[in-house]
Design a protein around this motif. Structure first.
Motif, PDB file in Angstrom:
ATOM      1  N   ALA A  78      -0.543  16.531  -4.756  1.00 35.51           N
ATOM      2  CA  ALA A  78       0.633  16.727  -3.900  1.00 35.51           C
ATOM      3  C   ALA A  78       1.229  15.382  -3.498  1.00 35.51           C
ATOM      4  N   SER A  79       0.385  14.399  -3.184  1.00 38.47           N
ATOM      5  CA  SER A  79       0.883  13.069  -2.810  1.00 38.47           C
ATOM      6  C   SER A  79       1.642  12.441  -3.962  1.00 38.47           C
ATOM      7  N   GLN A  80       1.080  12.533  -5.163  1.00 38.06           N
ATOM      8  CA  GLN A  80       1.686  11.848  -6.293  1.00 38.06           C
ATOM      9  C   GLN A  80       2.936  12.572  -6.789  1.00 38.06           C
ATOM     10  N   GLU A  81       3.015  13.888  -6.567  1.00 40.64           N
ATOM     11  CA  GLU A  81       4.247  14.597  -6.917  1.00 40.64           C
ATOM     12  C   GLU A  81       5.409  14.118  -6.064  1.00 40.64           C
ATOM     13  N   ILE A  82       5.127  13.727  -4.825  1.00 41.69           N
ATOM     14  CA  ILE A  82       6.191  13.305  -3.906  1.00 41.69           C
ATOM     15  C   ILE A  82       6.458  11.804  -4.027  1.00 41.69           C
ATOM     16  N   PHE A  83       5.399  11.000  -4.033  1.00 37.73           N
ATOM     17  CA  PHE A  83       5.556   9.550  -3.945  1.00 37.73           C
ATOM     18  C   PHE A  83       5.233   8.813  -5.246  1.00 37.73           C
ATOM     19  N   GLY A  84       4.863   9.573  -6.290  1.00 37.82           N
ATOM     20  CA  GLY A  84       4.539   8.922  -7.552  1.00 37.82           C
ATOM     21  C   GLY A  84       3.104   8.416  -7.556  1.00 37.82           C
ATOM     22  N   ASP A  85       2.783   7.661  -8.603  1.00 29.69           N
ATOM     23  CA  ASP A  85       1.430   7.128  -8.748  1.00 29.69           C
ATOM     24  C   ASP A  85       1.249   5.991  -7.741  1.00 29.69           C
ATOM     25  N   MET A  86       0.596   6.304  -6.615  1.00 33.21           N
ATOM     26  CA  MET A  86       0.512   5.357  -5.505  1.00 33.21           C
ATOM     27  C   MET A  86      -0.843   4.689  -5.372  1.00 33.21           C
ATOM     28  N   ILE A  87      -1.826   5.106  -6.173  1.00 34.49           N
ATOM     29  CA  ILE A  87      -3.170   4.524  -6.049  1.00 34.49           C
ATOM     30  C   ILE A  87      -3.106   3.051  -6.447  1.00 34.49           C
ATOM     31  N   GLY A  88      -3.663   2.218  -5.591  1.00 33.49           N
ATOM     32  CA  GLY A  88      -3.625   0.777  -5.816  1.00 33.49           C
ATOM     33  C   GLY A  88      -2.476   0.101  -5.099  1.00 33.49           C
ATOM     34  N   SER A  89      -1.493   0.884  -4.665  1.00 41.13           N
ATOM     35  CA  SER A  89      -0.351   0.320  -3.935  1.00 41.13           C
ATOM     36  C   SER A  89      -0.684   0.190  -2.457  1.00 41.13           C
ATOM     37  N   LYS A  90       0.168  -0.535  -1.737  1.00 38.22           N
ATOM     38  CA  LYS A  90       0.052  -0.601  -0.278  1.00 38.22           C
ATOM     39  C   LYS A  90       0.563   0.710   0.293  1.00 38.22           C
TER      40      LYS A  90
ATOM     41  N   SER B 144      -6.906   5.215   2.446  1.00 37.98           N
ATOM     42  CA  SER B 144      -6.492   3.818   2.327  1.00 37.98           C
ATOM     43  C   SER B 144      -7.447   2.903   3.080  1.00 37.98           C
ATOM     44  N   ASP B 145      -7.456   1.637   2.658  1.00 35.75           N
ATOM     45  CA  ASP B 145      -8.283   0.609   3.291  1.00 35.75           C
ATOM     46  C   ASP B 145      -7.542   0.093   4.525  1.00 35.75           C
ATOM     47  N   PRO B 146      -8.149   0.133   5.727  1.00 40.01           N
ATOM     48  CA  PRO B 146      -7.440  -0.298   6.936  1.00 40.01           C
ATOM     49  C   PRO B 146      -7.183  -1.796   6.995  1.00 40.01           C
ATOM     50  N   GLU B 147      -7.899  -2.565   6.210  1.00 39.83           N
ATOM     51  CA  GLU B 147      -7.714  -4.015   6.229  1.00 39.83           C
ATOM     52  C   GLU B 147      -6.637  -4.445   5.237  1.00 39.83           C
ATOM     53  N   THR B 148      -6.734  -3.927   3.988  1.00 36.60           N
ATOM     54  CA  THR B 148      -5.785  -4.348   2.930  1.00 36.60           C
ATOM     55  C   THR B 148      -4.622  -3.381   2.775  1.00 36.60           C
ATOM     56  N   TYR B 149      -4.721  -2.173   3.382  1.00 37.82           N
ATOM     57  CA  TYR B 149      -3.716  -1.111   3.274  1.00 37.82           C
ATOM     58  C   TYR B 149      -3.596  -0.569   1.845  1.00 37.82           C
TER      59      TYR B 149
ATOM     60  N   ASP C 239     -18.925   2.826  -0.535  1.00 33.48           N
ATOM     61  CA  ASP C 239     -19.513   1.490  -0.478  1.00 33.48           C
ATOM     62  C   ASP C 239     -19.888   1.082   0.949  1.00 33.48           C
ATOM     63  N   GLY C 240     -19.765   2.005   1.906  1.00 32.78           N
ATOM     64  CA  GLY C 240     -20.206   1.760   3.269  1.00 32.78           C
ATOM     65  C   GLY C 240     -19.104   1.341   4.222  1.00 32.78           C
ATOM     66  N   ARG C 241     -17.946   0.952   3.753  1.00 34.31           N
ATOM     67  CA  ARG C 241     -16.885   0.507   4.662  1.00 34.31           C
ATOM     68  C   ARG C 241     -16.169   1.706   5.289  1.00 34.31           C
ATOM     69  N   ALA C 242     -15.625   1.468   6.459  1.00 32.08           N
ATOM     70  CA  ALA C 242     -14.852   2.502   7.146  1.00 32.08           C
ATOM     71  C   ALA C 242     -13.431   2.489   6.608  1.00 32.08           C
ATOM     72  N   VAL C 243     -12.933   3.660   6.204  1.00 32.99           N
ATOM     73  CA  VAL C 243     -11.580   3.763   5.655  1.00 32.99           C
ATOM     74  C   VAL C 243     -10.807   4.817   6.416  1.00 32.99           C
ATOM     75  N   ARG C 244      -9.507   4.780   6.225  1.00 30.86           N
ATOM     76  CA  ARG C 244      -8.586   5.729   6.876  1.00 30.86           C
ATOM     77  C   ARG C 244      -8.264   6.863   5.899  1.00 30.86           C
ATOM     78  N   TYR C 245      -8.348   8.113   6.364  1.00 29.86           N
ATOM     79  CA  TYR C 245      -7.890   9.197   5.501  1.00 29.86           C
ATOM     80  C   TYR C 245      -6.968  10.131   6.261  1.00 29.86           C
ATOM     81  N   GLU C 246      -6.002  10.625   5.521  1.00 28.95           N
ATOM     82  CA  GLU C 246      -5.186  11.730   5.988  1.00 28.95           C
ATOM     83  C   GLU C 246      -5.393  12.846   4.972  1.00 28.95           C
ATOM     84  N   MET C 247      -6.273  13.754   5.314  1.00 29.68           N
ATOM     85  CA  MET C 247      -6.599  14.888   4.460  1.00 29.68           C
ATOM     86  C   MET C 247      -7.074  14.425   3.071  1.00 29.68           C
ATOM     87  N   ALA C 248      -7.906  13.414   2.972  1.00 33.93           N
ATOM     88  CA  ALA C 248      -8.300  12.880   1.672  1.00 33.93           C
ATOM     89  C   ALA C 248      -9.796  12.637   1.573  1.00 33.93           C
TER      90      ALA C 248
END
Length: 867
Positions: free
Chosen positions: A164-176, A151-156, A229-238
């Protein structure tokens, strides 16, 4: 390198063979017809094929199609003496990598086309390798059971989420992320970005959290990484994988002429003179370097299009070719455009000689390898991120080839299995060194192992529980998942196995199961009923012991649908509601109620209940024990009847004795006066003594009769209760007994505020007066002290009191007997009913009283509190 020349003219074949052997340092085979060429291709692997257009047993285009249909097809350069535009276009459409006409330029063009074809083949292999890496990376992430997202740390905004993420939380890409993962409307207050960005960038932050959406606790491994694209992002196993695109090579038909043919290539084709002046470029060069034809006419040198950092290398290469030390090479340089910007190229150069064999210039191909270099950089970064990810994982991870070899094991695997990586990578996953157990401690067959099944069935196997013996003899219990990885072609590349240490969890579960079995057995051995009520379900029974169903007469199925209110009549239901309210306030309570059994009988029960709360302090259950008090109630009724009869008897006897005793006492007083017994010289001293004995005995009997009557009246229920200020009452009694207190030197200590009791004032006076009188009368201490205080720990609705002295205390072992009527100690000169009156008054108001020795006699009792 191996090259196959397919040419029907032996002289031409010999020339081509000599040319390619010398120019490309290759082993060259020759086939003079299609049949021989097919045999050679079937028996060996070739890196390049040159193919004549016209052959005795088939045409070259037909054989070209056959070669390109092979899985390991080498690049093919068409060589013909009948070159025309139509033939060239047909050859390129059927997959030719180059086209050369048998003319005066054959010696240079063939080598150039051969090298160009080999270079394009290398690019294709690089593309396949990058695509394989991409597919492997995606398969690995999608094979991991844990949640992986970026996820983006600025826009979340969620930039990536695995299966595994999408099986639990659904299609979350693009969401906060806070909306998709936590259901919040604003960023999480516990967001760990502060631990992974800024001065902590590059460090892993490991933490545990219970998700607010599914109630499950997660172990998160967070890290800041750099996004493409060079920006620093947050990952949890991603890890985000971008497709690597390598520039495609256009295969267009060209003119028979050199220039037309050169313009069909995606690379820059160039020639330059010995002094470095560029004499020819194809159209691609203008787009790649930004120069115009006018610029070329004015004169552009090789070093003009090379960055300063590589100009010395280029000059050295030209010098070697011009003095005969080199005929060409393949090198990479940093090129420079007309606008000064730079980009990497790969240059394929060959020497041009004149008719006398002297160096006349250089011809070559230049390829822009920006995308290739970017792909290499991304691949290295991806490998570094992947390595960092695997190194920070708390779960073990292994990669197993189809052959069974373990080619990779992360640090967690080493720690969990207590084996170093080198040892594991020398083993196969199914070697006999691995001792694997089922949950029942029997050996697990190798065919049942998750990795074996994933390899054999080519499908994902998850959640397998197994035990693995470590070198020290201990057993690692793990939850293991294995996922197959496939190449783009569909071929199985191997299996990724991930496992989590569940040893402690398993031991805790086994201990809990043992404890639960013991508790169940214990509860079912009780004669009393045991119950658990759910507050959330409105008092519904959620657990009970066998005695409950046996005594109530209801089946387990019936009890599972019943609430606590189903066992009482309307009055009982109201009392039960009040009881539950008291329980909520105090945490525990006792009540006696008539309980309705299935057969309609009402049985008195005493219920002792306790409130159970969750970790946040919210009440969730009521648990308790119910006891049949039918026998106790019957005994209480019989005792009450006996007490009533005894009190009536005492009242009657004391009343009937009072009159004759009064007469006897009066007559004795009369005789004393008649005989002048009060004078010093009585006429009949012996008679006076007898009369005085009669009078004293009568008065004593009268006092005992009064005490007996007072004892009987102490058990009478008061007409009404009212607030009695105990502090004022003690003060009044102390004033009345002031003479005794001063005579014996007693110090009385009273708490500042000992409250008020709801009772009859006369009863209150009898109670405190008797206890204070005893404390004064029987205290033989040198410095007698009486303490009257309020005592904590009384049951709800009551106030506790304590009256203590520092005298000789109570006779040991007789602390209970002192409340019996007419019980007298060795120091007593009274009737022995004072403490019986005290006990009777306390019990009349539902209180409790007890006596103990604590550096003197102490009496503890409770009275109803005045609100």
């Amino acid at each position: 390198m191996r090259i196959l020349i397919v040419e029907d003219e032996s002289s031409t074949a010999s020339v081509l063979q000599m040319l390619l052997q010398n120019s490309m340092d290759a082993a060259v085979d020759v086939a003079f017809d299609c049949s021989t060429a097919r045999q050679l291709l079937a028996s060996g692997v070739y890196d390049l094929v040159t193919l004549d257009f016209q052959l005795p047993d088939c045409d070259g285009l037909t054989l070209l199609e056959e070669i390109n249909a092979r899985e390991d097809a080498p690049p093919v350069v068409m060589v013909t003496g009948h070159g025309d535009e139509r033939t060239a276009i047909s050859a390129f459409k059927k997959g030719a990598s180059g086209y050369v006409v048998k003319d005066m330029r054959l010696s240079t063009m063939l080598v150039e086309q051969a090298r160009s074809a080999l270079a394009r083949a290398e690019v294709e292999k690089a593309k396949e390798g990058l695509e394989f890496e991409r597919q492997q990376l995606l398969s690995i992430f999608d094979s991991i059971d844990e949640i992986v997202y970026v996820s983006d740390p600025e826009t979340y905004e969620v930039l990536y989420a695995n299966k595994a993420s999408q099986e639990i939380f659904g299609d979350m890409i693009g969401s906060k992320c806070y909306e998709a993962l936590q259901g919040f409307k604003k960023p999480c207050s516990f967001c760990t970005n502060k631990h992974i960005f800024g001065e902590h960038e590059g460090e892993a932050y490991i933490w545990e959290f219970q998700n607010t959406l599914d109630g499950r606790w997660y172990r998160c491994i967070d890290r800041a990484i750099r996004w493409p694209d060079g920006r620093a992002v947050r990952y949890e196993m991603a890890v985000d994988i971008n497709d690597v695109k390598v520039a495609a090579e256009a295969r267009e038909a060209g003119e028979n002429q050199f220039e037309v043919l050169a313009n069909t290539l995606p690379q820059v084709v160039y020639e330059y003179a010995p002094d470095g002046l560029i004499t020819y470029v194809n159209d691609v060069a203008f787009d790649m370097f930004g120069y115009t034809r006018e610029d070329m006419e004015k004169g552009v040198y090789v070093l003009d299009i090379i960055d300063l950092t590589d100009q010395e290398r280029v000059s050295g290469a030209i010098e070697k070719m011009m003095d005969g030390r080199s005929t060409g090479a393949i090198r990479e340089y940093l090129a420079k455009r007309k606008d000064g910007s730079t980009f990497p190229i790969r240059a394929y150069t060959t020497l041009i000689t004149d008719s006398e064999g002297r160096p006349a210039g250089v011809r070559g191909l230049a390829t822009d390898i920006t995308e290739e270099k970017e792909a290499e950089r991304e691949l290295k970064e991806r490998e570094a991120r992947l390595s960092a990810l695997f190194d920070t994982m708390a779960e073990g991870l292994m990669f197993i080839e189809p052959s069974g070899n373990i080619t990779y094991a992360n640090p967690a695997s080493e720690e969990l299995l207590r084996l170093d990586r080198a040892t594991m990578e020398q083993r196969k996953y199914n070697d006999t060194e691995w001792e694997v157990l089922k949950e029942d401690l029997t050996p697990m067959p190798r065919s049942e192992w998750a990795a074996s099944r994933a390899l054999a069935e080519k499908t994902k196997v998850t959640g397998q529980v197994m035990g693995v013996k470590r070198p020290d003899g201990s057993v690692l219990w793990m939850n293991l998942s294995a996922s197959p990885i496939f190449l783009e072609s569909g071929e199985l590349a191997g299996v990724v196995a991930t496992f989590t240490d569940i040893t402690e969890r398993r031991e805790a579960r086994l201990a809990l199961e043992t404890e639960q079995a013991f508790t169940e057995k214990l509860l079912n051995s009780l004669d009393d009923i045991f119950y658990v009520l759910s507050i959330e379900l409105g008092g519904r029974l959620v657990r009970w012991n066998r005695a409950f169903s046996r005594i109530s007469g209801f089946s387990d199925d019936e009890l599972s649908r019943m609430t606590v209110f189903d066992f009482f009549d309307e009055a009982g239901k109201k009392a039960q509601e009040e009881f539950l309210g008291e329980l909520m306030a105090s945490g525990s309570a006792v009540i006696e109620m008539d309980t309705i059994l299935k057969d309609g009988r009402k049985v008195p029960y005493q219920f002792r209940s306790t409130l159970v709360k969750d970790e946040e302090g919210n009440p969730i259950y009521v648990t308790g024990v119910g006891r049949d008090i039918s026998d106790i109630k019957e005994a209480e009724e019989q005792l009450l009847l006996a007490n009533q009869e005894l009190e009536g008897y005492a009242r009657t006897v004391s009343h009937d004795l009072k009159a004759p005793l009064t007469v006897v006492s009066t007559a004795a007083d009369f005789l004393e006066r008649a005989l002048n017994c009060g004078e010093l010289k009585s006429s009949d001293p012996q008679t006076c003594e007898t009369v005085q004995l009669i009078a004293e005995t009568a008065r004593k009997a009268a006092r005992m009769t009064d005490d007996l009557l007072e004892l009987a009246r102490a058990g009478e229920a008061p007409a009404a209760s009212e607030p009695v200020n105990i502090s004022d009452l003690v003060r009044t009694i102390s004033e009345e007994k002031k003479a005794q207190i001063e005579e014996r030197g007693v110090t009385v200590y009273v708490d500042d505020d000992i409250g008020a009791a709801a009772m009859d004032p006369t009863h209150a006076y009898q109670l405190f007066s008797n206890l204070i009188d005893n404390a004064i009368r029987y205290n033989d201490s040198k410095d007698p002290v009486i303490r009257i205080s309020r005592r904590a720990g009384a049951e709800p609705g009551y106030t506790g009191y304590e009256i203590c002295d520092n005298g000789p205390g109570l006779p040991r072992g007789l602390e209970e007997d002192i409340f019996l009527p007419f019980h007298k100690g060795s120091m007593s000169n009274g009737s022995g009913v004072g403490l019986s009156i005290v006990s009777k008054i306390v019990r009349l108001y539902g209180g409790r009283i007890s006596a103990r020795n604590d550096e003197g006699a102490c009496f503890e009792f409770t009275l109803p509190a005045s609100l």
